[in-house]
Design an enzyme around this catalytic site. Structure first.
Site, PDB file in Angstrom:
ATOM      1  N   LYS A   1      -2.184   1.416  -8.321  1.00  0.00           N
ATOM      2  CA  LYS A   1      -3.221   0.223  -7.570  1.00  0.00           C
ATOM      3  C   LYS A   1      -4.622   0.668  -8.303  1.00  0.00           C
ATOM      4  O   LYS A   1      -5.302  -0.100  -8.745  1.00  0.00           O
ATOM      5  CB  LYS A   1      -3.330   0.318  -6.312  1.00  0.00           C
ATOM      6  N   ASN A   2      -5.059   1.833  -8.045  1.00  0.00           N
ATOM      7  CA  ASN A   2      -6.619   2.582  -8.507  1.00  0.00           C
ATOM      8  C   ASN A   2      -6.615   2.423  -9.982  1.00  0.00           C
ATOM      9  O   ASN A   2      -7.765   2.050 -10.560  1.00  0.00           O
ATOM     10  CB  ASN A   2      -6.999   3.657  -7.869  1.00  0.00           C
TER      11      ASN A   2
ATOM     12  N   ASP B   1     -11.781  -1.927   2.303  1.00  0.00           N
ATOM     13  CA  ASP B   1     -11.299  -1.114   3.328  1.00  0.00           C
ATOM     14  C   ASP B   1     -12.673  -0.747   4.409  1.00  0.00           C
ATOM     15  O   ASP B   1     -13.809  -0.548   3.775  1.00  0.00           O
ATOM     16  CB  ASP B   1     -10.695   0.302   2.926  1.00  0.00           C
TER      17      ASP B   1
ATOM     18  N   MET C   1     -14.510  13.126   2.965  1.00  0.00           N
ATOM     19  CA  MET C   1     -15.298  11.872   1.923  1.00  0.00           C
ATOM     20  C   MET C   1     -15.483  10.626   2.644  1.00  0.00           C
ATOM     21  O   MET C   1     -16.562   9.899   2.367  1.00  0.00           O
ATOM     22  CB  MET C   1     -14.379  11.834   0.676  1.00  0.00           C
TER      23      MET C   1
END
Length: 440
Positions: A24-25, A123, A343
């Site tokens: 996906k990324n 998100d 993160m």
């Protein structure tokens, strides 16, 4: 309004082979890069998921000629781009609902000297700043004007020039955006503290095949010599490392014998090592990962006997997208582990649902959780819950598949943003999962 949910009857061991989808990324970067040339680009192993399909739809509305050759292969030709589309209400709506839409800014600036972008969505996992993108593009000569009333950025970049850029964080999407802008800028660009994930390496290799001049690929110091124009190419995406990690965790948590096919093992970095520290056994068979059924798995301690800590870090450190999977798998391990999510500050907030299922987890603060392993002596129990984001959603799905009784997971649209045909693929392994509709 009718919404979909998953109904899962858990506690059943699974068995079989599963093929990970395309990454996906990587897809969001690679598909955005087609805007850099008017020539045709063929991309294969494209995941059939909502975030990627939305981006393809957005490019099509911009004027890119898109042809789907089969389920996972497309051709793109960005010969006739309608830059006026940026000002339409439709673009504001579609671009704003997709965090990946930020990825089209770099290539549009490089090729056309201007772009507009709504403040992107995605998100809700804490503050995800776009400053890194904008600062890097500004150093190349782009000028941003933010319309706070309409949440819209207008960008002018009629004269991009190569420069030295020290990035304030090793952002993957930020690095990709700056690289795509720099390949057509005049002169030399140096990017230090660049992200060096395999997906970014894939982007740089593809751009070089198109005629770009990028060196230092795989390191955190990239040098780019600007060129006049880029041409077409063919590209195949890597398998999704987050899916691969999710399936390793699924096999362990449910005591299942699963083979994950064609994983590109050398591109997985430290991911297999971290799972093995939880006591999960697997073997490499060719380029497949075979995971035997295990009754128990024991978490390693550090050499001095202290509790294991698993934390995320920029590549080649452990990816933050798999920390929620590690947390869930640790629930049934023997031993304890501290999960430290550095993160993002709200990715651990789904643990209350796991505690409701019977997990022994202490949420120390927004960034840290301690998991006290149950060693399969107590089974989780099925509950009704809702998926807050893609990765937590799949973690809850794994927990539900391991739990006794029935679980229902709402808001599965979040899961489907990142995982294609997930219930069909799980059913093929023997999972008892079905889609149900609920009216809201």
């Amino acid at each position: 309004m009718s919404k979909n949910s998953f109904e899962i009857i858990g506690g059943k061991p699974l068995k079989g082979e599963i093929i990970p989808q395309g990454a996906k990324n990587e897809a969001l970067q690679i598909i955005s890069a087609v805007l850099l040339t008017k020539e045709k680009i063929t991309i294969s192993n494209v995941p059939d998921i909502k975030d990627v399909n939305k981006l393809i739809d957005l490019l099509s509305n911009l004027g890119v000629a898109v042809e789907r050759l089969n389920k996972d292969t497309y051709t793109f030709q960005a010969e006739n781009i309608n830059t006026e589309y940026f000002q339409t209400e439709e673009f504001k709506t579609k671009g704003g609902s997709l965090r990946g839409s930020i990825m089209i800014v770099g290539p549009l600036l490089a090729r056309f000297g201007k772009a507009s972008i709504p403040k992107p969505g995605g998100d809700k996992i804490g503050r995800r700043r776009l400053d890194t993108h904008f600062i890097g593009l500004e150093k190349l000569g782009a000028k941003f004007v933010y319309d706070a009333e309409n949440h819209f950025f207008d960008v002018d970049a009629t004269d991009l020039k190569g420069t030295y850029i020290l990035m304030d964080e090793a952002s993957v999407t930020g690095t990709a955006n700056i690289v795509m802008a720099a390949v057509l800028a005049k002169g030399k660009t140096t990017i230090y503290n660049a992200a060096c994930e395999p997906y970014l390496q894939q982007l740089c290799k593809m751009l070089n095949r198109m005629g770009a001049k990028i060196s230092g690929i795989g390191s955190n110091l990239l040098n780019i010599e600007g060129v006049e124009e880029l041409g077409g190419t063919e590209h195949r995406m890597l398998p999704d490392m987050i899916e691969i990690g999710s399936f390793i965790g699924l096999a362990a948590m449910t005591g299942s014998e699963i083979t994950i096919k064609d994983v590109h093992f050398h591109e997985l970095g430290i991911i297999p090592t971290i799972f093995s520290r939880l006591g999960i056994k697997f073997e490499l068979r060719g380029d497949d990962i075979y995971i035997p059924a295990q009754d128990s798995y024991e978490i390693e301690t550090f050499i001095d006997g202290s509790i294991l800590t698993v934390s995320d870090a920029p590549w080649p450190g452990f990816t933050p997208d798999l920390l929620s999977i590690i947390l869930v798998v640790a629930i049934q391990a023997k031993g304890n582990v501290l999960i430290h999510q550095k993160m993002f500050e709200s990715r651990l907030f789904f643990v209350d649902k796991l505690i409701d299922m019977g997990a022994q987890i202490i949420l120390c603060d927004p960034h840290r959780a301690t998991v006290i392993g149950l060693n399969n002596e107590v089974r989780l129990r099925g509950i009704e819950m809702s998926s807050p984001d893609i990765r937590a959603g799949v973690s809850l799905l794994i927990a539900a598949l391991s739990a006794q009784g029935k679980s229902i997971i709402h808001n599965i649209e979040q899961i489907e943003r990142g995982y294609q045909d997930i219930e069909e693929r799980l059913r093929a392994l023997g999972a008892d999962i079905k889609r149900i509709s609920s009216d809201n």
